[in-house]
Design a protein around this motif. Structure first.
Motif, PDB file in Angstrom:
ATOM      1  N   ARG A   1      -0.194   0.533  -9.570  1.00  0.00           N
ATOM      2  CA  ARG A   1      -1.304  -0.315  -9.128  1.00  0.00           C
ATOM      3  C   ARG A   1      -2.066  -0.833 -10.347  1.00  0.00           C
TER       4      ARG A   1
ATOM      5  N   HIS B   1       0.831  -1.204   0.000  1.00  0.00           N
ATOM      6  CA  HIS B   1       0.000   0.000   0.000  1.00  0.00           C
ATOM      7  C   HIS B   1       0.870   1.260   0.000  1.00  0.00           C
ATOM      8  N   GLU B   2       1.982   1.219   0.734  1.00  0.00           N
ATOM      9  CA  GLU B   2       2.892   2.358   0.733  1.00  0.00           C
ATOM     10  C   GLU B   2       3.476   2.567  -0.652  1.00  0.00           C
TER      11      GLU B   2
ATOM     12  N   PRO C   1       0.976   5.506  -7.972  1.00  0.00           N
ATOM     13  CA  PRO C   1      -0.405   5.056  -8.215  1.00  0.00           C
ATOM     14  C   PRO C   1      -0.577   4.361  -9.563  1.00  0.00           C
TER      15      PRO C   1
ATOM     16  N   TYR D   1       2.238   1.669  -3.591  1.00  0.00           N
ATOM     17  CA  TYR D   1       1.228   2.158  -4.530  1.00  0.00           C
ATOM     18  C   TYR D   1       0.839   3.602  -4.244  1.00  0.00           C
ATOM     19  N   SER D   2       1.047   4.052  -3.007  1.00  0.00           N
ATOM     20  CA  SER D   2       0.796   5.475  -2.726  1.00  0.00           C
ATOM     21  C   SER D   2       1.860   6.355  -3.370  1.00  0.00           C
ATOM     22  N   TRP D   3       3.074   5.824  -3.552  1.00  0.00           N
ATOM     23  CA  TRP D   3       4.135   6.563  -4.243  1.00  0.00           C
ATOM     24  C   TRP D   3       3.934   6.532  -5.750  1.00  0.00           C
TER      25      TRP D   3
END
Length: 476
Positions: free
Chosen positions: A239, A229-230, A236, A232-234
């Motif tokens: 994902r 999740h970390e 996007p 994919y936050s960097w």
């Protein structure tokens, strides 16, 4: 009850060539040790299968490099420095090869004679290969041989090397530095031969002494999900890329350059790059290369790099013995613990969105889908079902430990769960923990200054050392 070494003697050895890498002086050495060390650990029946299969008289060659720093920043004459043995992560990985006179090896070599020991079965220490293992006989015979490749045997090897190196030295003890699995080995060393140790450095290696293999992987999958999740936050866009790749692999039979199929769950293995700050961004560069612009096919570059990431060619020991490092004594069975946990979690399905990339977990389908492992599938099943392992730790000895130990534990470490690590730390006397909210499993190599200063300060305050390791840019 604690069982310790009865004074191991020097073993046959030879001294090879010496080389220089900048200010590092490196001498190669080879030692000959028994496959089955004939001294008691806390095993119930340590040599039963060795006797049955005739392994007791076999020997193993151990290869090591002894590294000293000769630059102006080094402290004291090299021959006066204590020895320090580096216990490599893995299992099944060789010790590092010095490429330059900077980094943690160089820094430690300013105050120690650093012994870079290839653990048995790795590097130049009687390397274990799939072909060689198959030649030993059936799966039961192979498993009996592999039983001698865990932390207890590695400590016995180290003791033989120590006895040989210090035979003419006034100080017979040495220090240890254990990274990851090397920390697990350190705890075995503290359990069974603490009288041989000056002090110990441990980085990202506080083994889960109080957790079953299943509990270990429950925590591991939680940490890996957090890291996904970390990531994919960097990035996007990655994902969507990951989901798109998995969908394509489900629809089509896509082959790697080696000719084997790339399945969606094998693709998820590229998540091992999530486990460190030095390589996590490389995962983005891998995923962005997946599709050539305007092309619906996976690119040749992506398939080539992915194959390199997910094959166990040349490193079968890691795949075979990884879950066994969590089996501490009779009655403990790994039973494909990682696969059990993964199967129970919907978020790790290959059709999930977001797609959870995985880490270093070992699954039975590895031994069906990776050509390098297929000959060892039956052996892997025997090991997964084995429940008569010898003990790796003596909790009573650890609770009364007198060897100064400084150990790092990272809150977001993907491979060594922080809570399990602290529980272990609280079970080992004379051990102090240095923690970080930002560092990851690869911090020794990637954040060397922070790690060595954090741990070194602890050891200096206890009186175990007087001088921090330094390099040319840092005076300590």
């Amino acid at each position: 009850m604690t069982t310790s070494t009865p004074g191991l003697r020097p073993v046959p050895h030879s001294i090879g060539p010496s080389h220089r890498v900048g200010d590092l002086h490196i001498t190669e050495m080879t030692f000959q040790v028994p496959l089955a060390h004939a001294w008691e650990w806390s095993h119930d029946t340590p040599f039963g299968e060795s006797d049955v299969y005739g392994l007791r008289d076999e020997t193993v060659d151990l290869f090591a490099r002894v590294v000293t720093h000769t630059g102006d920043q080094a402290h004291g004459a090299p021959e006066k420095r204590p020895y320090l043995v580096y216990l490599q992560g893995g299992p099944g990985m060789p010790s590092p090869r010095p490429l330059a006179d900077h980094g943690w090896v160089s820094r430690m070599a300013t105050v120690y004679r650093v012994v870079l020991l290839d653990q048995r079965g790795t590097g130049r220490s009687t390397p274990l290969t799939a072909q060689g293992l198959v030649a030993r006989g059936n799966a039961a015979q192979q498993a009996a041989y592999l039983e001698h490749f865990r932390a207890d045997s590695i400590v016995a090897d180290a003791e033989s090397v120590r006895a040989t190196l210090t035979r003419n030295e006034p100080e017979k003890r040495w220090a240890t530095l254990g990274q990851s699995f090397g920390g697990f080995i350190t705890l075995s060393y503290l359990s069974f031969a603490p009288q041989s140790l000056l002090h110990s450095w441990m980085t990202a290696g506080l083994a889960p002494l109080h957790a079953s293999p299943h509990e270990v992987y429950e925590s591991t999958f939680d940490r890996v999900a957090e890291r996904n999740h970390e990531f994919y936050s960097w990035y996007p866009e990655d994902r969507d890329r990951a989901v798109r790749i998995a969908e394509l692999l489900r629809r089509e039979n896509i082959q790697l350059p080696s000719g084997e199929a790339l399945t969606p769950h094998r693709f998820q293995m590229v998540g091992h790059r999530l486990g460190g700050n030095s390589r996590v961004h490389g995962l983005h560069y891998l995923l962005e290369s997946a599709f050539a612009e305007g092309d619906q096919r996976l690119s040749e570059a992506f398939l080539t790099d992915t194959h390199h990431d997910i094959t166990f060619a040349g490193k079968p020991l890691y795949a075979l013995m990884h879950e066994a490092i969590y089996c501490n004594g009779p009655g403990v069975r790994s039973g494909w613990a990682a696969d059990q946990v993964r199967t129970s979690r919907e978020d790790y399905r290959s059709g999930a969105d977001p797609l959870m990339l995985t880490g270093e977990m070992i699954h039975p389908w590895y031994f069906r889908e990776d050509p390098a492992l297929r000959p060892l599938a039956e052996t892997a099943e025997v090991l997964a079902d084995k429940d008569d392992w010898g003990r790796l730790y003596d909790l009573d000895a650890l609770s009364t430990n007198e060897v100064p130990v400084a150990a790092s534990a990272y809150r977001h470490d993907m491979y060594v769960d922080y809570d399990h690590a602290l529980h272990t730390a609280n079970s080992v006397a004379n051990l102090q923990t240095w923690t970080s909210e930002t560092l990851h499993h690869d911090a020794l190599a990637n954040d060397t200054d922070q790690v060595l200063e954090g741990l070194g300060t602890i050891l200096r305050e206890t009186g175990a050392i007087t001088q921090l390791p330094v390099d040319s840019d840092h005076t300590g």
